[in-house]
Write an enzyme that holds these catalytic residues in place. Structure first.
Site, PDB file in Angstrom:
ATOM      1  N   CYS A  48      12.200  -4.954   7.255  1.00 12.38           N
ATOM      2  CA  CYS A  48      12.565  -5.213   6.221  1.00 12.38           C
ATOM      3  C   CYS A  48      14.266  -4.807   5.368  1.00 12.38           C
ATOM      4  O   CYS A  48      14.790  -5.502   4.692  1.00 12.38           O
ATOM      5  CB  CYS A  48      12.026  -4.068   5.167  1.00 12.38           C
ATOM      6  SG  CYS A  48      10.393  -4.506   5.309  1.00 12.38           S
TER       7      CYS A  48
ATOM      8  N   GLU B   9      10.711 -15.164  -1.600  1.00 12.96           N
ATOM      9  CA  GLU B   9      10.568 -14.098  -0.874  1.00 12.96           C
ATOM     10  C   GLU B   9      10.998 -13.583   0.299  1.00 12.96           C
ATOM     11  O   GLU B   9      11.565 -13.061   0.630  1.00 12.96           O
ATOM     12  CB  GLU B   9       9.429 -12.948  -0.671  1.00 12.96           C
ATOM     13  CG  GLU B   9       8.346 -13.245  -1.616  1.00 12.96           C
ATOM     14  CD  GLU B   9       8.745 -11.252  -2.941  1.00 12.96           C
ATOM     15  OE1 GLU B   9       9.078 -10.729  -2.508  1.00 12.96           O
ATOM     16  OE2 GLU B   9       8.383 -11.070  -4.237  1.00 12.96           O
TER      17      GLU B   9
ATOM     18  N   LEU C 116       0.787  -0.988  -0.362  1.00 16.34           N
ATOM     19  CA  LEU C 116      -0.099  -0.191  -0.117  1.00 16.34           C
ATOM     20  C   LEU C 116       1.058   1.077   0.304  1.00 16.34           C
ATOM     21  O   LEU C 116       0.008   1.891  -0.935  1.00 16.34           O
ATOM     22  CB  LEU C 116      -1.424   0.439   1.332  1.00 16.34           C
ATOM     23  CG  LEU C 116      -2.025  -1.261   1.421  1.00 16.34           C
ATOM     24  CD1 LEU C 116      -3.252  -0.941   2.632  1.00 16.34           C
ATOM     25  CD2 LEU C 116      -2.425  -1.078   0.099  1.00 16.34           C
TER      26      LEU C 116
ATOM     27  N   HIS D  53       3.691  -9.317   2.946  1.00 21.34           N
ATOM     28  CA  HIS D  53       5.029 -10.744   3.474  1.00 21.34           C
ATOM     29  C   HIS D  53       4.660 -10.656   4.815  1.00 21.34           C
ATOM     30  O   HIS D  53       3.956 -10.285   5.729  1.00 21.34           O
ATOM     31  CB  HIS D  53       6.312 -10.139   3.391  1.00 21.34           C
ATOM     32  CG  HIS D  53       6.902  -9.293   2.099  1.00 21.34           C
ATOM     33  ND1 HIS D  53       7.832  -8.393   2.030  1.00 21.34           N
ATOM     34  CD2 HIS D  53       7.102 -10.524   1.085  1.00 21.34           C
ATOM     35  CE1 HIS D  53       8.477  -8.187   1.009  1.00 21.34           C
ATOM     36  NE2 HIS D  53       7.810  -9.531   0.460  1.00 21.34           N
TER      37      HIS D  53
END
Ligand code: SUG
Length: 444
Positions: free
Chosen positions: A366, A171, A26, A245
């Protein structure tokens, strides 16, 4: 065996921009087209690394990748000098160039899945670079990521990425949690997937980027114990709410799993499987956050769970390293205040400013890849990729000297930017001892 958990952060590259490239993320969609500041972004990242190093943790650095990715553009048929390739591609399709120019390798939680040697039957440290096959701009990272990981961990087994086919979408550590009593003990590994590719579509509106098949293969390759490994499905609802994720709704460290109650499709089944896998090793501690305390939308926009959960030296309880956006949101801030006032496994929350990365959906968690290293592995790790005072100062000066203050998506067609970036990265290989053939542009 004594071991430490190191954090390897992706150094933010000179082309950092807001391209709006990640559907289902988003923040990436919302901030598309904003003016970014590569210099501020990279300095924010370095300050976070320094905070961790100063707190006594082992802090590693993974170099940025060379962007624009000229070899990829050549594969697509653009030819001539590097400048010709860039200009030709920009004339033909600026969106393609934006994809080939993203600084997305900064999010090193997506670089690889890491299994510490204590979990692997051969007693070796295993890493599988993530193929990141769902998003075009990220699918071009894995080869160079493998090179960086081999440079950082010469003693480890660094596998090749899984095949580039949607059955194997992977991922990396963003969908993987390791729990243990002490870092050096055998632990349990939790793989969270959004889609079972052999059963067909995941039923989500936004892409489910991790498949069960990819997770299975990694666990097999890493020689993990079947009884100590758990595969859990991410809830469809959270993917469609923007948790692209699992690490957007869940983080774990040591015995503690901190997660939003909506994170898993089958919460009770997942917790039972974790308990069973941990039997005889440790007692898992579950910290579930209810939707009543923190609605899913707040958890995702404020990135409460995209925090680092770390054991700081001298601290009994764990510390949550959260983004300042979590402090700005009254609901997540109130939750954090209550959390530390209680007597659960999380005893402190520190807020860090990584706003430049956050606008692309990348929080503190991240930006780092966790690698548990035994004393012998740490001694064998590349010392030039570990942050100390001197490297911090050198990298900060290097960023200040080479990086632009501002970056709009349309600047990516500028050959001067390419030249500036390649000059900077060439100098970086000297600073970090990566050799004169680390980047593709150095090998021609
Ligand atoms: O893959 N954003 C990244 C953010 C990755 C966050 N990582 C973890 N959750 N571990 C992604 O979606 C946006 C780039 C752009 O739109 O320009 C981007 O790639």
């Amino acid at each position: 065996m004594l071991a430490r958990e190191a954090n390897y952060d992706g150094l933010i590259g000179p082309t950092h921009n807001y391209g709006g490239l990640s559907m289902g993320n988003l923040a990436s969609a919302k901030n598309k087209g904003l003016i970014a500041s590569p210099r501020a972004a990279a300095l924010q990242g370095l300050q976070k690394m320094k905070l961790m190093a100063d707190a006594g943790l082992v802090q590693g650095v993974l170099p940025p990748q060379a962007r624009p990715n000229i070899p990829e553009l050549r594969l697509m048929g653009f030819s001539g000098s590097d400048e010709d390739v860039l200009l030709g591609a920009w004339r033909a399709n600026p969106v393609l160039v934006r994809n080939m120019s993203s600084a997305s390798s900064m999010w090193s939680a997506n670089a690889a899945t890491v299994s510490p040697s204590a979990d692997c039957a051969d007693g070796r440290l295993h890493l599988t670079p993530a193929n990141l096959s769902t998003m075009l701009h990220r699918s071009i990272e894995h080869a160079q990521t493998g090179r960086a990981l081999r440079a950082a961990f010469p003693m480890a087994i660094v596998h090749d990425a899984l095949p580039m086919q949607s059955t194997y979408s992977d991922e990396g550590a963003a969908n993987h949690v390791r729990l243990c009593a002490e870092h050096g003990d055998a632990g349990i590994e939790l793989f969270v997937y959004g889609r079972d590719a052999l059963l067909g579509g995941g039923g989500t509106e936004f892409p489910a980027r991790q498949t069960l098949q990819a997770s299975h293969i990694i666990a097999t390759r890493h020689l993990l114990s079947g009884t100590r490994t758990v595969f859990a499905k991410q809830a469809r609802r959270v993917i469609d709410a923007g948790a692209f994720h699992n690490d957007v709704v869940c983080v774990g460290a040591k015995q503690c799993l901190f997660y939003h109650e909506d994170a898993f499709e089958d919460s009770a089944g997942t917790l039972a499987a974790i308990r069973k896998a941990a039997e005889g090793l440790f007692e898992p501690q579950f910290v579930a956050v209810s939707g009543e305390d923190v609605p899913l939308e707040d958890a995702i926009s404020a990135y409460l769970f995209n925090s680092m959960l770390v054991q700081l030296p001298g601290e009994e309880r764990l510390t949550l390293i959260a983004p300042t956006e979590t402090e700005d949101n009254p609901r997540t801030k109130a939750y954090c205040d209550t959390l530390v006032a209680g007597n659960g496994p999380i005893g402190a929350v520190k807020y860090v400013d990584v706003r430049q990365s956050m606008r692309n959906g990348g929080g503190p968690a991240c930006l780092r890849l966790r690698v548990v290293l035994t004393e012998a592995e740490l001694a064998a790790a590349n010392p030039k990729m570990i942050l100390d005072e001197a490297l911090y100062a050198q990298l900060s000066d290097w960023v200040t000297k080479h990086y632009r203050e501002d970056m709009a998506p349309n600047d990516l067609g500028d050959p001067d930017l390419m030249r500036e970036s390649f000059t900077a990265l060439d100098e970086l290989t000297g600073i970090m001892g990566l050799g004169g053939d680390f980047y593709p542009f150095q090998r021609v």
